[in-house]
Design an enzyme around this catalytic site. Structure first.
Site, PDB file in Angstrom:
ATOM      1  N   ASP A  43      52.480  55.251 145.487  1.00 19.73           N
ATOM      2  CA  ASP A  43      53.264  54.906 146.674  1.00 19.73           C
ATOM      3  C   ASP A  43      52.643  53.707 147.376  1.00 19.73           C
ATOM      4  O   ASP A  43      53.304  52.718 147.665  1.00 19.73           O
ATOM      5  CB  ASP A  43      53.300  56.107 147.619  1.00 19.73           C
ATOM      6  CG  ASP A  43      54.142  55.828 148.846  1.00 19.73           C
ATOM      7  OD1 ASP A  43      55.302  55.434 148.672  1.00 19.73           O
ATOM      8  OD2 ASP A  43      53.640  55.994 149.966  1.00 19.73           O
ATOM      9  N   GLU A  97      57.548  61.128 162.400  1.00 25.04           N
ATOM     10  CA  GLU A  97      57.585  61.868 161.142  1.00 25.04           C
ATOM     11  C   GLU A  97      56.994  63.259 161.384  1.00 25.04           C
ATOM     12  O   GLU A  97      55.768  63.426 161.462  1.00 25.04           O
ATOM     13  CB  GLU A  97      56.774  61.130 160.078  1.00 25.04           C
ATOM     14  CG  GLU A  97      56.867  61.762 158.699  1.00 25.04           C
ATOM     15  CD  GLU A  97      56.032  60.994 157.663  1.00 25.04           C
ATOM     16  OE1 GLU A  97      54.812  60.858 157.856  1.00 25.04           O
ATOM     17  OE2 GLU A  97      56.616  60.538 156.663  1.00 25.04           O
ATOM     18  N   TYR A 131      53.627  67.587 150.313  1.00 21.36           N
ATOM     19  CA  TYR A 131      53.657  68.403 151.524  1.00 21.36           C
ATOM     20  C   TYR A 131      54.698  69.520 151.386  1.00 21.36           C
ATOM     21  O   TYR A 131      55.458  69.563 150.441  1.00 21.36           O
ATOM     22  CB  TYR A 131      53.872  67.509 152.747  1.00 21.36           C
ATOM     23  CG  TYR A 131      52.754  66.494 152.895  1.00 21.36           C
ATOM     24  CD1 TYR A 131      51.416  66.904 152.827  1.00 21.36           C
ATOM     25  CD2 TYR A 131      53.013  65.134 153.042  1.00 21.36           C
ATOM     26  CE1 TYR A 131      50.373  65.991 152.929  1.00 21.36           C
ATOM     27  CE2 TYR A 131      51.971  64.212 153.145  1.00 21.36           C
ATOM     28  CZ  TYR A 131      50.650  64.646 153.090  1.00 21.36           C
ATOM     29  OH  TYR A 131      49.624  63.741 153.183  1.00 21.36           O
ATOM     30  N   TYR A 186      60.125  65.525 156.584  1.00 19.24           N
ATOM     31  CA  TYR A 186      59.256  64.856 155.603  1.00 19.24           C
ATOM     32  C   TYR A 186      59.077  65.750 154.375  1.00 19.24           C
ATOM     33  O   TYR A 186      58.385  66.760 154.425  1.00 19.24           O
ATOM     34  CB  TYR A 186      57.911  64.530 156.261  1.00 19.24           C
ATOM     35  CG  TYR A 186      56.990  63.687 155.390  1.00 19.24           C
ATOM     36  CD1 TYR A 186      57.471  62.936 154.330  1.00 19.24           C
ATOM     37  CD2 TYR A 186      55.630  63.633 155.662  1.00 19.24           C
ATOM     38  CE1 TYR A 186      56.631  62.160 153.548  1.00 19.24           C
ATOM     39  CE2 TYR A 186      54.775  62.855 154.882  1.00 19.24           C
ATOM     40  CZ  TYR A 186      55.282  62.133 153.825  1.00 19.24           C
ATOM     41  OH  TYR A 186      54.449  61.365 153.041  1.00 19.24           O
ATOM     42  N   ASP A 228      28.403  38.384 155.570  1.00 15.84           N
ATOM     43  CA  ASP A 228      27.458  38.856 154.563  1.00 15.84           C
ATOM     44  C   ASP A 228      26.061  38.282 154.771  1.00 15.84           C
ATOM     45  O   ASP A 228      25.069  38.887 154.357  1.00 15.84           O
ATOM     46  CB  ASP A 228      27.942  38.464 153.158  1.00 15.84           C
ATOM     47  CG  ASP A 228      29.122  39.303 152.707  1.00 15.84           C
ATOM     48  OD1 ASP A 228      29.444  40.293 153.408  1.00 15.84           O
ATOM     49  OD2 ASP A 228      29.716  38.976 151.667  1.00 15.84           O
ATOM     50  N   CYS A 254      49.753  40.700 153.278  1.00 20.07           N
ATOM     51  CA  CYS A 254      48.885  41.790 152.814  1.00 20.07           C
ATOM     52  C   CYS A 254      48.362  41.442 151.421  1.00 20.07           C
ATOM     53  O   CYS A 254      49.098  40.911 150.591  1.00 20.07           O
ATOM     54  CB  CYS A 254      49.742  43.054 152.769  1.00 20.07           C
ATOM     55  SG  CYS A 254      49.017  44.401 151.839  1.00 20.07           S
TER      56      CYS A 254
HETATM   57  C1  LIG Z   1      47.084  53.455 156.243  1.00 26.02           C
HETATM   58  C2  LIG Z   1      48.289  54.141 155.685  1.00 26.02           C
HETATM   59  C3  LIG Z   1      48.625  55.403 156.143  1.00 26.02           C
HETATM   60  C4  LIG Z   1      49.764  56.040 155.645  1.00 26.02           C
HETATM   61  N1  LIG Z   1      50.132  57.235 156.177  1.00 26.02           N
HETATM   62  C5  LIG Z   1      51.343  57.762 155.869  1.00 26.02           C
HETATM   63  C6  LIG Z   1      51.854  58.874 156.586  1.00 26.02           C
HETATM   64  O1  LIG Z   1      51.232  59.387 157.525  1.00 26.02           O
HETATM   65  N2  LIG Z   1      53.080  59.348 156.233  1.00 26.02           N
HETATM   66  C7  LIG Z   1      53.812  58.781 155.229  1.00 26.02           C
HETATM   67  O2  LIG Z   1      54.937  59.232 154.971  1.00 26.02           O
HETATM   68  N3  LIG Z   1      53.347  57.726 154.529  1.00 26.02           N
HETATM   69  C8  LIG Z   1      52.152  57.182 154.852  1.00 26.02           C
HETATM   70  N4  LIG Z   1      51.704  56.055 154.205  1.00 26.02           N
HETATM   71  C9  LIG Z   1      52.516  55.497 153.102  1.00 26.02           C
HETATM   72  C10 LIG Z   1      53.420  54.390 153.628  1.00 26.02           C
HETATM   73  O3  LIG Z   1      54.355  54.827 154.535  1.00 26.02           O
HETATM   74  C11 LIG Z   1      54.171  53.681 152.509  1.00 26.02           C
HETATM   75  O4  LIG Z   1      55.007  54.598 151.859  1.00 26.02           O
HETATM   76  C12 LIG Z   1      53.244  53.028 151.496  1.00 26.02           C
HETATM   77  O5  LIG Z   1      52.160  52.425 152.133  1.00 26.02           O
HETATM   78  C13 LIG Z   1      53.996  51.953 150.705  1.00 26.02           C
HETATM   79  O6  LIG Z   1      54.510  51.016 151.592  1.00 26.02           O
HETATM   80  P1  LIG Z   1      53.869  49.545 151.734  1.00 26.02           P
HETATM   81  O7  LIG Z   1      53.846  48.995 150.367  1.00 26.02           O
HETATM   82  O8  LIG Z   1      54.769  48.803 152.660  1.00 26.02           O
HETATM   83  O9  LIG Z   1      52.514  49.729 152.270  1.00 26.02           O
HETATM   84  C14 LIG Z   1      50.554  55.418 154.660  1.00 26.02           C
HETATM   85  C15 LIG Z   1      50.201  54.145 154.213  1.00 26.02           C
HETATM   86  C16 LIG Z   1      49.089  53.504 154.712  1.00 26.02           C
HETATM   87  C17 LIG Z   1      48.762  52.128 154.225  1.00 26.02           C
HETATM   88  S1  SF4 Z   2      45.441  43.491 153.485  1.00 33.25           S
HETATM   89 FE1  SF4 Z   2      45.330  44.952 155.139  1.00 33.25          FE
HETATM   90  S2  SF4 Z   2      47.268  46.029 155.106  1.00 33.25           S
HETATM   91 FE2  SF4 Z   2      47.052  44.980 153.157  1.00 33.25          FE
HETATM   92  S3  SF4 Z   2      46.187  46.522 151.829  1.00 33.25           S
HETATM   93 FE3  SF4 Z   2      44.473  45.288 152.624  1.00 33.25          FE
HETATM   94  S4  SF4 Z   2      43.843  46.425 154.423  1.00 33.25           S
HETATM   95 FE4  SF4 Z   2      45.852  47.224 153.898  1.00 33.25          FE
END
Ligand SMILES: Cc1cc2nc3c(=O)[nH]c(=O)nc-3n(C[C@H](O)[C@H](O)[C@H](O)COP(=O)(O)O)c2cc1C
Ligand code: SF4
Length: 701
Positions: free
Chosen positions: A274, A108, A184, A179, A654, A352
């Site tokens: 998001d 990205e 951004y 991106y 803990d 998760c």
């Molecule tokens: C730890 C973490 C770091 C992330 N960093 C980015 C990133 O660098 N660029 C990006 O486009 N989205 C980033 N995201 C957003 C994820 O790509 C995604 O859109 C969001 O977590 C929702 O997806 P999920 O429900 O599968 O987690 C990040 C998400 C997490 C959890």
């Molecule tokens: S379970 Fe792990 S991946 Fe899921 S939200 Fe918590 S820390 Fe993030």
């Protein structure tokens, strides 16, 4: 095992290959770009972290945001770079690791525009029209306004993107991103509030989308037909704006760019929506915003939504919402999720819980941590594999006392290593703090920490569970296990804090309660004051709960916000909204100074101005103390331990140092890995790749 012999036919569609421009994803499991906090400073840690996901079956594994130029500098937050040949080599390690398992590697490319402060490079942030981004969010706050880009700047940006794409190709990436999300730079061009330009890049939607179009074009040219070009775009805000030619501006943007990218990667606009926490958003919460995209393009579409259920994933595909199932958190919590579905082991998926501790790691500036997966971030430096553990190095038996998050994790990992394990808990149900906390508003999903471990333990014949068994030191000596692990958790105290944030004294008078009292069934007479200086989720969740069962409730905290630390986990806006819905009165920057059974006297943290709140019950959510009496009782029995052939007594989780569940799980896991293998306690230190002499970047672009 062949695919068709094991996979549930309902889920077979998830293993269809998908063409993305010139490359083919081997299946529909797509680890979308997510930062790891590892950056180019820890190239081997990062490569192994991504490799494990490819090994676990994710058909595409992407980087997080990677800066294409020093004018996109997110310091002090961790951010990856693709600025020079050292960076190319650093990323090539990841690409090679991902390719070893037959997966595609995506990168990205990222320019942060006005949302970065360039604190390290000290270059003025770039923006369409000099409008700052998110200026009231502390982490993004800066005292330098962004500079409006002129046409030469736009030309340079396009060249940086093209050069980034060329470098990405040299590193071997298969998918290269433009991106345009989350505030951004390219996204800022899409929104008229930030883009007030009167040239060819501002005004009409056709003009506002021009930069994104050009970024795609230069990326495609640089990719030279060897790599796919993906567009990651946030559509939430645009979908809320009526379009001139279509239902919304989001529809217009997708129509204008339709088949230009090889892949659409669609998401929400801000991290709290998001990467929404499970407390406030269900699985697949993005669908109402992104459901139209596939109708307007013939290119494949990937989207996210904390997908962990294969049924939800299949439903997204069958109903034409998505072609590829995007996962960030699901892939962190269980890198082997795809393989488990492929092998017909859906019940083994470590789902998760949506707690967003992973996100907090990024805000903390450290490699990613996960509540569910203690091996996240430890794959290289401690050589921890999420699915494999070293065999037991002795025939020792282990007694684990306490079946909360750390005890459960410890017993499970010891059991997997092959030790004879006994897990006992004084309560009739395992889970420790989760027994009560998962009954609070929004926290049911966190029960997966307990439920997954119990379901895995049930598969191990060498682990015996004894719920409802309170053991004292005498009984433990009689049991003669080789090792004893004390995981007895912690309890909340009635301790108050001074204005200097120093613990002062316990407030041990009638009408004062702790969360443990509420868990034990105490009825709190209204009106209630919740005094929270723990600052994480529990104070807010309890205030919401008590308002629902009895109200009225006031919430007092010395911090500036309710549940102040939840800024780190993306929950803070939703916590405030939930408290407002529950009619909880907020008193921030305040501390409880006195309580007489009818009134709580509250003082402002800075001015000491007093407010008196009606209060029959005061709930203090403050300091936790370890339940370590059993540990100390055992430790004091040196000779008796020897006679009972007990080689070690260890306190974990803990009971050793109270903290969030993520720390307890890690502590339990670490003990289990290191038993009979003390070297497993050590970790390797990674170093950046610096084969090539550094270039100087200081010039203003
Ligand atoms: C730890 C973490 C770091 C992330 N960093 C980015 C990133 O660098 N660029 C990006 O486009 N989205 C980033 N995201 C957003 C994820 O790509 C995604 O859109 C969001 O977590 C929702 O997806 P999920 O429900 O599968 O987690 C990040 C998400 C997490 C959890
Ligand atoms: S379970 Fe792990 S991946 Fe899921 S939200 Fe918590 S820390 Fe993030």
């Amino acid at each position: 095992m062949s695919l068709h012999s094991a996979v549930n036919p309902r889920y077979a569609v998830l293993f269809d290959p998908v063409r993305i421009g010139p490359v083919i994803a081997p299946n529909r499991f797509y680890q979308v770009p997510h930062a790891s906090g590892m950056t180019n400073a820890l190239p081997h840690v990062r490569a192994r972290f991504r490799e494990i996901k490819a090994e676990g079956g994710w058909g595409v594994v992407c980087t997080g945001a990677v800066s294409i130029h020093p004018s996109s500098d997110d310091a002090p937050l961790p951010f990856a770079t693709l600025w020079d040949e050292n960076d190319v080599r650093s990323h090539a390690l990841t690409v090679d690791a991902v390719h070893r398992h037959g997966s595609l590697a995506g990168i990205e490319l990222w320019h942060g525009g006005a949302s970065v402060m360039n604190r390290a490079s000290r270059l003025a942030p770039l923006s369409p029209s000099g409008v700052p981004w998110m200026a009231t969010h502390v982490g993004f706050m800066g005292n330098q306004r962004p500079r409006a880009m002129d046409e030469r700047d736009i030309g340079r940006l396009l060249e940086w993107q093209a050069e980034g794409a060329r470098k990405a190709r040299r590193a071997g990436f298969d998918i290269i991103y433009v991106y345009a999300g989350m505030g951004y730079l390219p996204y800022e061009f899409l929104l008229p509030e930030y883009n007030r330009r009167t040239d060819a890049y501002g005004g009409s939607i056709e003009n506002r989308v021009r930069l994104v179009r050009q970024l795609i074009e230069v990326t495609r040219e640089a990719a030279g037909g060897n790599a796919a070009v993906a567009l990651r775009i946030s559509l939430e805000e645009l979908r809320g704006r009526p379009g001139r030619h279509a239902e919304s501006e989001a529809h217009e943007v997708v129509t204008l760019l339709a088949d230009l990218p090889d892949l659409w990667d669609v998401k929400m606009d801000s991290s709290p929506t998001d990467c929404a926490p499970s407390r406030f958003a269900p699985e697949a919460s993005h669908e109402p915003v992104i459901d139209f995209v596939k109708r307007l393009t013939s290119r494949p579409v990937v989207g996210v939504g904390r997908f962990t259920s294969p049924d939800t994933m299949v439903s997204q595909i069958r109903r034409g919402v998505l072609d590829l199932i995007g996962g960030a958190r699901a892939s962190i919590a269980d890198p082997f999720l795809p393989h488990k579905i492929r092998e017909g082991r859906e019940q083994d998926i470590r789902e998760c819980i949506g707690c967003n501790i992973c996100i907090s790691s990024w805000h903390d500036g450290v490699p990613v941590r996960c509540t569910q997966n203690p091996t996240a971030g430890e794959e290289w430096r401690r050589d921890w594999h999420p699915e494999r553990v070293a065999r037991a190095a002795s025939d020792a038996s282990v007694l684990v006392v306490g079946g909360g998050p750390s005890g459960l994790e410890c017993a499970l990992t010891l059991g997997r290593r092959g030790y004879a394990v006994t897990l006992a808990d004084s309560a009739r149900e395992f889970g420790g703090r989760l027994r009560f906390e998962t009954r609070l508003p929004g926290l049911a999903t966190w029960g997966r920490v307990r439920d997954w471990r119990l379901s895995q333990l049930a598969q191990l014949s060498n682990v015996t569970l004894y719920p409802g068994n309170e053991l004292d030191d005498e009984q433990i000596l009689e049991l003669e296990h080789t090792h004893v692990v004390v995981a007895t958790g912690a309890r909340w105290s009635r301790m108050l804090y001074s204005a200097m944030e120093v613990p002062i004294a316990e407030l041990d008078v009638p009408g004062v309660y702790t969360p443990d009292d509420v868990a034990a069934g105490a009825t709190l007479e209204a009106p209630v004051v919740v005094f929270d200086f723990d600052n994480y989720y529990l104070g807010g969740a309890l205030a919401e709960h008590l308002a629902a069962v009895g109200g009225p409730v006031s919430y007092v905290t010395p911090a500036g916000h309710a549940s102040a630390w939840t800024i780190m986990t993306n929950e803070q806006p939703q916590v405030h909204r939930a408290l407002a819905r529950a009619h909880v009165a907020l008193h921030t920057l305040s501390r409880v100074h006195a309580f007489d059974g009818a009134t709580a006297t509250v003082r402002n943290q800075f001015t000491d101005v007093e407010t008196r709140l009606p209060c029959r019950s005061l709930l203090i959510v403050g300091l936790r103390r370890p339940n370590d009496a059993l540990y100390h009782a055992l430790a004091a029995r040196g000779d008796d331990l020897k006679s009972a052939h007990i080689a070690s007594v260890t306190c974990i989780g803990d009971a050793s140092a109270p903290g969030a569940i993520v720390h307890a799980v890690h502590s339990g896991h670490r003990y289990a890995r290191a038993l009979d293998m003390p070297e497993a306690e050590l970790y390797r230190r990674d170093l950046p790749i610096s084969d090539v002499a550094a270039r100087i970047y200081a010039a203003e672009p």
